[in-house]
Every structure is written in C-alpha cells, then in structure tokens.
Design a protein around this motif. Structure first.
Motif, PDB file in Angstrom:
ATOM      1  N   MET A 290       0.799  -1.201  -0.013  1.00  0.00           N
ATOM      2  CA  MET A 290      -0.043  -0.122   0.056  1.00  0.00           C
ATOM      3  C   MET A 290       0.866   1.369   0.121  1.00  0.00           C
ATOM      4  SD  MET A 290      -3.072  -0.505  -0.456  1.00  0.00           S
ATOM      5  CE  MET A 290      -2.405  -1.800  -1.588  1.00  0.00           C
ATOM      6  N   GLY A 291       1.790   1.172   0.632  1.00  0.00           N
ATOM      7  CA  GLY A 291       2.769   2.514   0.850  1.00  0.00           C
ATOM      8  C   GLY A 291       3.312   2.579  -0.709  1.00  0.00           C
ATOM      9  N   THR A 292       3.837   1.475  -1.287  1.00  0.00           N
ATOM     10  CA  THR A 292       4.474   1.845  -2.794  1.00  0.00           C
ATOM     11  C   THR A 292       3.161   2.271  -3.677  1.00  0.00           C
ATOM     12  OG1 THR A 292       5.748  -0.134  -2.298  1.00  0.00           O
ATOM     13  CG2 THR A 292       5.303   0.393  -4.486  1.00  0.00           C
ATOM     14  N   LEU A 293       2.000   1.758  -3.607  1.00  0.00           N
ATOM     15  CA  LEU A 293       1.047   1.937  -4.365  1.00  0.00           C
ATOM     16  C   LEU A 293       0.763   3.523  -4.274  1.00  0.00           C
ATOM     17  CD1 LEU A 293      -2.036   0.091  -5.074  1.00  0.00           C
ATOM     18  CD2 LEU A 293      -2.593   2.298  -4.653  1.00  0.00           C
TER      19      LEU A 293
ATOM     20  N   ALA B  29       1.746  13.355 -19.905  1.00  0.00           N
ATOM     21  CA  ALA B  29       0.578  13.588 -19.261  1.00  0.00           C
ATOM     22  C   ALA B  29      -0.320  12.429 -19.410  1.00  0.00           C
ATOM     23  CB  ALA B  29      -0.184  14.853 -19.734  1.00  0.00           C
ATOM     24  N   VAL B  30      -0.503  11.903 -20.286  1.00  0.00           N
ATOM     25  CA  VAL B  30      -1.168  10.592 -20.738  1.00  0.00           C
ATOM     26  C   VAL B  30      -0.641   9.552 -19.832  1.00  0.00           C
ATOM     27  CG1 VAL B  30      -1.657   8.962 -22.575  1.00  0.00           C
ATOM     28  CG2 VAL B  30      -1.944  11.675 -23.127  1.00  0.00           C
ATOM     29  N   PHE B  31       0.651   9.293 -19.988  1.00  0.00           N
ATOM     30  CA  PHE B  31       1.047   8.241 -19.348  1.00  0.00           C
ATOM     31  C   PHE B  31       0.954   8.301 -17.506  1.00  0.00           C
ATOM     32  CE2 PHE B  31       4.759   6.825 -16.497  1.00  0.00           C
ATOM     33  CZ  PHE B  31       4.885   5.329 -16.661  1.00  0.00           C
ATOM     34  N   ALA B  32       0.960   9.587 -17.238  1.00  0.00           N
ATOM     35  CA  ALA B  32       0.709   9.772 -15.857  1.00  0.00           C
ATOM     36  C   ALA B  32      -0.707   9.740 -15.413  1.00  0.00           C
ATOM     37  CB  ALA B  32       1.182  11.076 -15.272  1.00  0.00           C
ATOM     38  N   THR B  33      -1.600   9.989 -16.341  1.00  0.00           N
ATOM     39  CA  THR B  33      -2.764   9.716 -16.142  1.00  0.00           C
ATOM     40  C   THR B  33      -3.272   8.331 -16.231  1.00  0.00           C
ATOM     41  OG1 THR B  33      -3.712  11.996 -17.306  1.00  0.00           O
ATOM     42  CG2 THR B  33      -5.374  10.199 -17.073  1.00  0.00           C
ATOM     43  N   ILE B  34      -2.775   7.455 -17.120  1.00  0.00           N
ATOM     44  CA  ILE B  34      -2.912   5.949 -17.155  1.00  0.00           C
ATOM     45  C   ILE B  34      -2.291   5.327 -15.780  1.00  0.00           C
ATOM     46  CG2 ILE B  34      -2.132   3.964 -18.166  1.00  0.00           C
ATOM     47  CD1 ILE B  34      -2.218   5.544 -21.070  1.00  0.00           C
ATOM     48  N   GLN B  35      -1.228   5.943 -15.420  1.00  0.00           N
ATOM     49  CA  GLN B  35      -0.433   5.404 -14.034  1.00  0.00           C
ATOM     50  C   GLN B  35      -1.382   5.645 -12.867  1.00  0.00           C
ATOM     51  OE1 GLN B  35       2.295   3.706 -13.646  1.00  0.00           O
ATOM     52  NE2 GLN B  35       2.323   3.789 -11.602  1.00  0.00           N
TER      53      GLN B  35
ATOM     54  N   THR C 176      -4.836   3.444 -13.311  1.00  0.00           N
ATOM     55  CA  THR C 176      -4.677   1.917 -12.832  1.00  0.00           C
ATOM     56  C   THR C 176      -4.251   1.526 -11.361  1.00  0.00           C
ATOM     57  OG1 THR C 176      -3.524   1.925 -14.936  1.00  0.00           O
ATOM     58  CG2 THR C 176      -2.984   0.014 -13.617  1.00  0.00           C
ATOM     59  N   GLN C 177      -3.668   2.575 -10.851  1.00  0.00           N
ATOM     60  CA  GLN C 177      -3.084   2.243  -9.392  1.00  0.00           C
ATOM     61  C   GLN C 177      -4.323   2.600  -8.594  1.00  0.00           C
ATOM     62  OE1 GLN C 177      -0.680   0.634  -8.787  1.00  0.00           O
ATOM     63  NE2 GLN C 177       0.427   1.151 -10.446  1.00  0.00           N
ATOM     64  N   LEU C 178      -5.345   3.703  -8.829  1.00  0.00           N
ATOM     65  CA  LEU C 178      -6.686   3.727  -8.109  1.00  0.00           C
ATOM     66  C   LEU C 178      -7.551   2.452  -8.406  1.00  0.00           C
ATOM     67  CD1 LEU C 178      -7.234   7.373  -8.697  1.00  0.00           C
ATOM     68  CD2 LEU C 178      -6.429   6.410  -6.601  1.00  0.00           C
ATOM     69  N   VAL C 179      -7.613   1.699  -9.452  1.00  0.00           N
ATOM     70  CA  VAL C 179      -8.422   0.769  -9.739  1.00  0.00           C
ATOM     71  C   VAL C 179      -7.925  -0.456  -9.091  1.00  0.00           C
ATOM     72  CG1 VAL C 179      -8.937  -1.066 -11.412  1.00  0.00           C
ATOM     73  CG2 VAL C 179      -9.186   1.427 -11.916  1.00  0.00           C
TER      74      VAL C 179
ATOM     75  N   THR D 194       0.332  -6.925  -6.312  1.00  0.00           N
ATOM     76  CA  THR D 194       1.749  -6.936  -6.639  1.00  0.00           C
ATOM     77  C   THR D 194       1.981  -7.163  -7.845  1.00  0.00           C
ATOM     78  OG1 THR D 194       1.962  -8.069  -4.353  1.00  0.00           O
ATOM     79  CG2 THR D 194       3.935  -8.121  -5.928  1.00  0.00           C
ATOM     80  N   TRP D 195       1.299  -8.026  -8.682  1.00  0.00           N
ATOM     81  CA  TRP D 195       1.568  -8.398 -10.241  1.00  0.00           C
ATOM     82  C   TRP D 195       1.351  -6.868 -10.874  1.00  0.00           C
ATOM     83  CZ3 TRP D 195       4.879 -11.339 -11.904  1.00  0.00           C
ATOM     84  CH2 TRP D 195       5.190 -12.626 -11.089  1.00  0.00           C
ATOM     85  N   VAL D 196       0.117  -6.001 -10.549  1.00  0.00           N
ATOM     86  CA  VAL D 196       0.000  -4.739 -11.149  1.00  0.00           C
ATOM     87  C   VAL D 196       0.714  -3.910 -10.748  1.00  0.00           C
ATOM     88  CG1 VAL D 196      -1.672  -2.831 -11.421  1.00  0.00           C
ATOM     89  CG2 VAL D 196      -2.720  -5.469 -11.207  1.00  0.00           C
ATOM     90  N   LEU D 197       1.481  -3.752  -9.564  1.00  0.00           N
ATOM     91  CA  LEU D 197       2.539  -2.999  -9.067  1.00  0.00           C
ATOM     92  C   LEU D 197       3.683  -2.994 -10.061  1.00  0.00           C
ATOM     93  CD1 LEU D 197       2.111  -2.722  -5.348  1.00  0.00           C
ATOM     94  CD2 LEU D 197       1.631  -0.852  -6.838  1.00  0.00           C
ATOM     95  N   ILE D 198       4.132  -4.427 -10.323  1.00  0.00           N
ATOM     96  CA  ILE D 198       5.332  -4.711 -10.929  1.00  0.00           C
ATOM     97  C   ILE D 198       5.111  -4.362 -12.450  1.00  0.00           C
ATOM     98  CG2 ILE D 198       6.523  -6.594 -11.767  1.00  0.00           C
ATOM     99  CD1 ILE D 198       6.309  -7.903  -8.838  1.00  0.00           C
ATOM    100  N   GLY D 199       3.763  -4.800 -12.857  1.00  0.00           N
ATOM    101  CA  GLY D 199       3.784  -4.608 -14.448  1.00  0.00           C
ATOM    102  C   GLY D 199       3.565  -3.069 -14.801  1.00  0.00           C
ATOM    103  N   VAL D 200       2.752  -2.402 -13.913  1.00  0.00           N
ATOM    104  CA  VAL D 200       2.458  -0.887 -14.511  1.00  0.00           C
ATOM    105  C   VAL D 200       3.359  -0.010 -13.630  1.00  0.00           C
ATOM    106  CG1 VAL D 200       0.580   0.801 -14.458  1.00  0.00           C
ATOM    107  CG2 VAL D 200      -0.049  -1.707 -15.056  1.00  0.00           C
TER     108      VAL D 200
END
Length: 87
Positions: free
Chosen positions: A27-30, A53-59, A62-65, A80-86
């Motif tokens: 959660m701290g990483t997220l 800006a587009v990359f940041a918005t996607i990031q 994705t992390q909020l989802v 963990t897989w989403v944190l590593i992948g995205v």
C-alpha cells in the motif's frame, strides 16, 4: 492517523504479522506511485508534453483501480503483479 488507515487498506485481522507487513508495504508503494503520477501529470501539463501527461493519467487511474480491487478482495498477489507490471 490518516496514514495508518491508508496503509491498512486491504488488511485482514486474520493475517499473520509477515503478511500484514507485506500488505502495508504494498500500500505504501501504491500510494507513492499515485503521488509520483500526480507530479508527472503536473510536469507533463506544465511543459506541454502530452505523452507524459497521458502516461501519468494512465498510471494514476491504474493504481486507483488496483487500490479499489485490493480493498475488496484483500489478496496481495494480484496487487503485487499490477504494481510490478504497471508501476
């Protein structure tokens, strides 16, 4: 404290100490990735770099989802897989 509540998202009283620590670390990483995404979004908008800006918005999205899903399922592996992948 607010930070403790934010880090305890997805915590389960039945978790052992090691799993609880790993969940808090995830959660701290997220939350750090969301904060960095906001900074990158400001940089991208301020410097007229739409791809940043587009990359940041996607990031951020994705992390909020990822956060919303983790708060419901309480399983660390998918997060963990989403944190590593995205991230």
């Amino acid at each position: 404290m607010l930070w403790q509540r934010l880090l305890d998202i997805g915590a389960d009283p039945a978790d052992d100490a090691d799993l609880a620590l790993r969940k808090r670390t995830a959660m701290g990483t997220l939350w750090a990735l969301i904060a960095i995404g906001v900074v990158y979004l400001a940089i991208g908008l301020g410097s007229q770099r739409p791809l940043v800006a587009v990359f940041a918005t996607i990031q951020i999205a994705t992390q909020l989802v990822n956060l919303a899903i983790f708060s419901r399922i309480h399983r660390l592996e998918p997060v963990t897989w989403v944190l590593i992948g995205v991230g």
